[in-house]
Scaffold this motif. Structure first.
Motif, PDB file in Angstrom:
ATOM      1  N   SER A 105      39.846  53.528  46.494  1.00 50.08           N
ATOM      2  CA  SER A 105      38.561  53.666  47.193  1.00 50.08           C
ATOM      3  C   SER A 105      37.693  52.407  47.115  1.00 50.08           C
ATOM      4  O   SER A 105      37.049  52.040  48.099  1.00 50.08           O
ATOM      5  CB  SER A 105      37.806  54.874  46.650  1.00 50.08           C
ATOM      6  N   ASP A 106      37.713  51.698  45.974  1.00 47.67           N
ATOM      7  CA  ASP A 106      36.905  50.468  45.879  1.00 47.67           C
ATOM      8  C   ASP A 106      37.381  49.436  46.875  1.00 47.67           C
ATOM      9  O   ASP A 106      36.583  48.765  47.547  1.00 47.67           O
ATOM     10  CB  ASP A 106      37.046  49.827  44.481  1.00 47.67           C
ATOM     11  N   LEU A 116      36.439  50.352  50.404  1.00 48.96           N
ATOM     12  CA  LEU A 116      35.014  50.086  50.647  1.00 48.96           C
ATOM     13  C   LEU A 116      34.795  48.589  50.904  1.00 48.96           C
ATOM     14  O   LEU A 116      34.086  48.195  51.840  1.00 48.96           O
ATOM     15  CB  LEU A 116      34.199  50.552  49.428  1.00 48.96           C
ATOM     16  N   HIS A 117      35.415  47.787  50.059  1.00 48.59           N
ATOM     17  CA  HIS A 117      35.326  46.331  50.192  1.00 48.59           C
ATOM     18  C   HIS A 117      35.800  45.898  51.579  1.00 48.59           C
ATOM     19  O   HIS A 117      35.147  45.116  52.277  1.00 48.59           O
ATOM     20  CB  HIS A 117      36.174  45.724  49.055  1.00 48.59           C
ATOM     21  N   SER A 118      36.931  46.457  52.013  1.00 49.47           N
ATOM     22  CA  SER A 118      37.492  46.099  53.310  1.00 49.47           C
ATOM     23  C   SER A 118      36.546  46.517  54.442  1.00 49.47           C
ATOM     24  O   SER A 118      36.354  45.787  55.414  1.00 49.47           O
ATOM     25  CB  SER A 118      38.858  46.769  53.465  1.00 49.47           C
ATOM     26  N   GLN A 119      35.918  47.698  54.264  1.00 46.08           N
ATOM     27  CA  GLN A 119      34.972  48.159  55.298  1.00 46.08           C
ATOM     28  C   GLN A 119      33.776  47.213  55.405  1.00 46.08           C
ATOM     29  O   GLN A 119      33.280  46.927  56.491  1.00 46.08           O
ATOM     30  CB  GLN A 119      34.459  49.558  54.960  1.00 46.08           C
ATOM     31  N   GLN A 120      33.307  46.728  54.227  1.00 42.68           N
ATOM     32  CA  GLN A 120      32.149  45.823  54.251  1.00 42.68           C
ATOM     33  C   GLN A 120      32.498  44.529  54.986  1.00 42.68           C
ATOM     34  O   GLN A 120      31.729  44.038  55.816  1.00 42.68           O
ATOM     35  CB  GLN A 120      31.703  45.491  52.815  1.00 42.68           C
ATOM     36  N   LEU A 121      33.685  43.998  54.680  1.00 42.35           N
ATOM     37  CA  LEU A 121      34.102  42.761  55.354  1.00 42.35           C
ATOM     38  C   LEU A 121      34.312  43.013  56.849  1.00 42.35           C
ATOM     39  O   LEU A 121      33.950  42.184  57.693  1.00 42.35           O
ATOM     40  CB  LEU A 121      35.383  42.218  54.702  1.00 42.35           C
ATOM     41  N   ALA A 179      36.685  37.109  46.925  1.00 42.69           N
ATOM     42  CA  ALA A 179      36.351  38.344  46.192  1.00 42.69           C
ATOM     43  C   ALA A 179      37.337  38.562  45.046  1.00 42.69           C
ATOM     44  O   ALA A 179      38.175  37.721  44.773  1.00 42.69           O
ATOM     45  CB  ALA A 179      36.357  39.518  47.155  1.00 42.69           C
ATOM     46  N   GLY A 180      37.230  39.735  44.424  1.00 40.15           N
ATOM     47  CA  GLY A 180      37.870  39.878  43.113  1.00 40.15           C
ATOM     48  C   GLY A 180      39.254  40.503  43.015  1.00 40.15           C
ATOM     49  O   GLY A 180      39.695  40.820  41.929  1.00 40.15           O
ATOM     50  N   ALA A 181      39.973  40.674  44.135  1.00 37.60           N
ATOM     51  CA  ALA A 181      41.268  41.362  44.011  1.00 37.60           C
ATOM     52  C   ALA A 181      42.286  40.528  43.230  1.00 37.60           C
ATOM     53  O   ALA A 181      42.256  39.307  43.267  1.00 37.60           O
ATOM     54  CB  ALA A 181      41.823  41.644  45.407  1.00 37.60           C
ATOM     55  N   ARG A 182      43.191  41.198  42.538  1.00 43.93           N
ATOM     56  CA  ARG A 182      44.263  40.500  41.833  1.00 43.93           C
ATOM     57  C   ARG A 182      45.287  40.008  42.865  1.00 43.93           C
ATOM     58  O   ARG A 182      45.736  40.759  43.699  1.00 43.93           O
ATOM     59  CB  ARG A 182      44.933  41.466  40.852  1.00 43.93           C
ATOM     60  N   LYS A 183      45.613  38.713  42.824  1.00 41.67           N
ATOM     61  CA  LYS A 183      46.451  38.168  43.886  1.00 41.67           C
ATOM     62  C   LYS A 183      47.841  37.783  43.418  1.00 41.67           C
ATOM     63  O   LYS A 183      48.810  37.925  44.133  1.00 41.67           O
ATOM     64  CB  LYS A 183      45.764  36.937  44.492  1.00 41.67           C
ATOM     65  N   PHE A 184      47.932  37.266  42.189  1.00 35.88           N
ATOM     66  CA  PHE A 184      49.182  36.668  41.734  1.00 35.88           C
ATOM     67  C   PHE A 184      49.931  37.600  40.797  1.00 35.88           C
ATOM     68  O   PHE A 184      49.342  38.415  40.113  1.00 35.88           O
ATOM     69  CB  PHE A 184      48.914  35.365  40.983  1.00 35.88           C
ATOM     70  N   GLY A 185      51.250  37.361  40.737  1.00 38.86           N
ATOM     71  CA  GLY A 185      52.062  37.998  39.708  1.00 38.86           C
ATOM     72  C   GLY A 185      52.432  39.419  40.048  1.00 38.86           C
ATOM     73  O   GLY A 185      52.255  39.891  41.169  1.00 38.86           O
ATOM     74  N   GLY A 194      40.636  41.507  54.141  1.00 38.09           N
ATOM     75  CA  GLY A 194      40.078  41.152  52.834  1.00 38.09           C
ATOM     76  C   GLY A 194      40.956  41.575  51.669  1.00 38.09           C
ATOM     77  O   GLY A 194      40.710  41.190  50.534  1.00 38.09           O
ATOM     78  N   LEU A 195      41.993  42.361  51.961  1.00 35.73           N
ATOM     79  CA  LEU A 195      42.857  42.863  50.879  1.00 35.73           C
ATOM     80  C   LEU A 195      44.209  42.177  50.870  1.00 35.73           C
ATOM     81  O   LEU A 195      44.975  42.348  49.929  1.00 35.73           O
ATOM     82  CB  LEU A 195      43.075  44.378  51.038  1.00 35.73           C
ATOM     83  N   GLN A 196      44.520  41.432  51.933  1.00 39.66           N
ATOM     84  CA  GLN A 196      45.833  40.788  52.003  1.00 39.66           C
ATOM     85  C   GLN A 196      45.662  39.288  52.237  1.00 39.66           C
ATOM     86  O   GLN A 196      44.679  38.836  52.819  1.00 39.66           O
ATOM     87  CB  GLN A 196      46.664  41.396  53.125  1.00 39.66           C
ATOM     88  N   ASP A 197      46.662  38.538  51.775  1.00 42.25           N
ATOM     89  CA  ASP A 197      46.689  37.108  52.048  1.00 42.25           C
ATOM     90  C   ASP A 197      47.183  36.889  53.479  1.00 42.25           C
ATOM     91  O   ASP A 197      48.030  37.649  53.966  1.00 42.25           O
ATOM     92  CB  ASP A 197      47.646  36.426  51.050  1.00 42.25           C
TER      93      ASP A 197
END
Ligand SMILES: C[S@@+](CC[C@H](N)C(=O)[O-])C[C@H]1O[C@@H](n2cnc3c(N)ncnc32)[C@H](O)[C@@H]1O
Length: 387
Positions: A11-12, A15-20, A55-61, A290-293
């Motif tokens: 859900s977080d 929400l982030h994606s909706q804001q962007l 923003a703060g999503a985990r991207k690597f690994g 906003g959630l994907q590279d």
């Protein structure tokens, strides 16, 4: 987002994606109904506080969206350290300046290896657009090389004074926003982004961008019709800004891509745009905003041309495999006992870095120099002739 072929974002994240999404919709409204894809990509990756990289999503690994070479193995940075050593032998007070340092593991492994080689840089500068990644880099360095943390400084913008040393960027160029075009019989079309009730949508319209039109028209003799691909129109100004940072030394750019002839190959008629979300690669940049590279391969011929115009010398171009082998990867591995489980793990990692079916051929390394005259260690199998 319920119809996506991916696990639904929590859900977080939703929400982030909706804001962007709202921010980008406003930009589209202000532009009269559609924005060039390059502007969409800029917002999706870099909108302050909301873009994928800002923003703060985990991207690597393992828990992120993709894995990069320095994340795969410390051997990558250990080889890079040998190329840096060659430069620092001539520039003893040299500086390293890394763009887009990701999790910080390359900086940590490089500093560790340069200390072993007795040629630490006087400073290690990092320019990182993501505040969250800056924090991760600090934590990584603190955990792995606390004794060298005093050498590391984070910049908010490019260094004000040109430096002597090495500038590094691994997998940064592929995240520069690109123009997406379609060459038709009579016209150069550009992909714009608009939206309907539920989602972002493509609009392929005659381009209003004269520079894009001119550059794509130059490709017409070699392209079939219709042909869709990308151009990094921002590349010349990006490389000029990097060139302005270098008084003496080496810029090493590592990324996936091809020379122009292969980039605009007949078979690559849908371009090179790629998105990465939770280790799945796909080609739709208009979802999971906003959630994907979002990335495009690098045109190394265009990069070399831009670097020359910016006053840099194109000193080498080769595959990642050739570069790592020339920098001593086999010797690094042979320092371990074959029966050691650590050796087996490193040998497995080395395969991922150099096999043609993995990263070895697709990833290229380009060396750009200023005021350096001698052949570079990593480019013994130089392929500048292919550019
Ligand atoms: C694909 S990641 C690669 C990270 C790291 N170099 C590695 O190899 O693991 C791209 C990195 O570049 C950063 N970045 C993207 N655009 C940038 C720019 N214009 N200037 C500096 N860093 C940038 C991102 O925040 C991220 O750290």
């Amino acid at each position: 987002m319920s119809n996506l072929p991916f696990p639904p974002p929590h859900s977080d994240a939703a929400l982030h994606s909706q804001q962007l999404t709202s921010v980008i919709r406003q930009a589209i409204d202000q532009a009269g109904g559609a924005i060039p894809f390059a502007d969409f990509m800029q917002h999706a990756l870099y909108a302050p506080g909301l873009g994928y990289y800002s923003a703060g999503a985990r991207k690597f690994g393992v828990g992120g969206d993709f894995v990069t070479a320095p994340e795969i193995s410390p051997l990558f940075s250990q080889c890079l350290a040998r190329q840096c050593q060659q430069i620092f032998t001539a520039l003893p007070q040299g500086v390293i300046f890394e763009l887009g340092a990701g999790s910080g593991i390359m900086a940590a492994d490089l500093l560790k290896e340069l200390a072993n080689l007795n040629c630490l840089p006087s400073r290690y500068l990092i320019l990182e657009v993501s505040a969250e990644l800056q924090q991760r880099q600090q934590a990584t360095l603190q955990a792995h090389v606390p004794q060298f943390c005093h050498l590391v400084h984070w910049l908010q913008s490019l260094p004000p004074q040109p430096l002597k040393g090495v500038i590094l960027a691994n997998e940064v160029l592929d995240a520069l926003p690109v123009q997406r075009f379609c060459l038709e019989a009579q016209e150069v079309f550009e992909y714009y982004v608009s939206y309907d009730e539920t989602q972002f949508i493509w609009q392929c319209l005659p381009t209003r961008n004269e520079l894009l039109r001119t550059q794509v028209e130059q490709l017409r003799p070699i392209l079939p019709i219709p042909y869709t691909s990308e151009i990094h129109l921002a590349l010349p100004s990006w490389i000029q800004s990097i060139a302005d940072c270098l008084e003496t030394g080496l810029v090493l750019l590592i990324d996936y891509g091809f020379p122009s002839r292969e980039y605009y190959h007949l078979q690559r008629h849908q371009g090179t745009l790629m998105c990465h979300y939770q280790h799945q690669a796909h080609t739709n940049p208009l979802i999971l905003v906003g959630l994907q590279d979002i990335t495009a391969h690098v045109n190394f011929t265009a990069l070399a041309d831009a670097a020359q115009t910016a006053g840099l010398h194109v000193a080498g171009y080769t595959t990642q495999a050739n570069f790592l082998l020339a920098c001593g990867l086999p010797a690094l591995l042979s320092a371990y006992d074959y029966n050691d489980s650590h050796y087996l793990r490193l040998a497995q990692q080395a395969k991922m870095l150099i096999l043609p079916s993995e990263m070895g051929e697709l990833f290229k390394v380009m060396a750009l120099t200023r005021n350096l005259e001698w052949p570079l260690l990593g480019f013994m199998r130089d392929e500048r002739g292919r550019l």
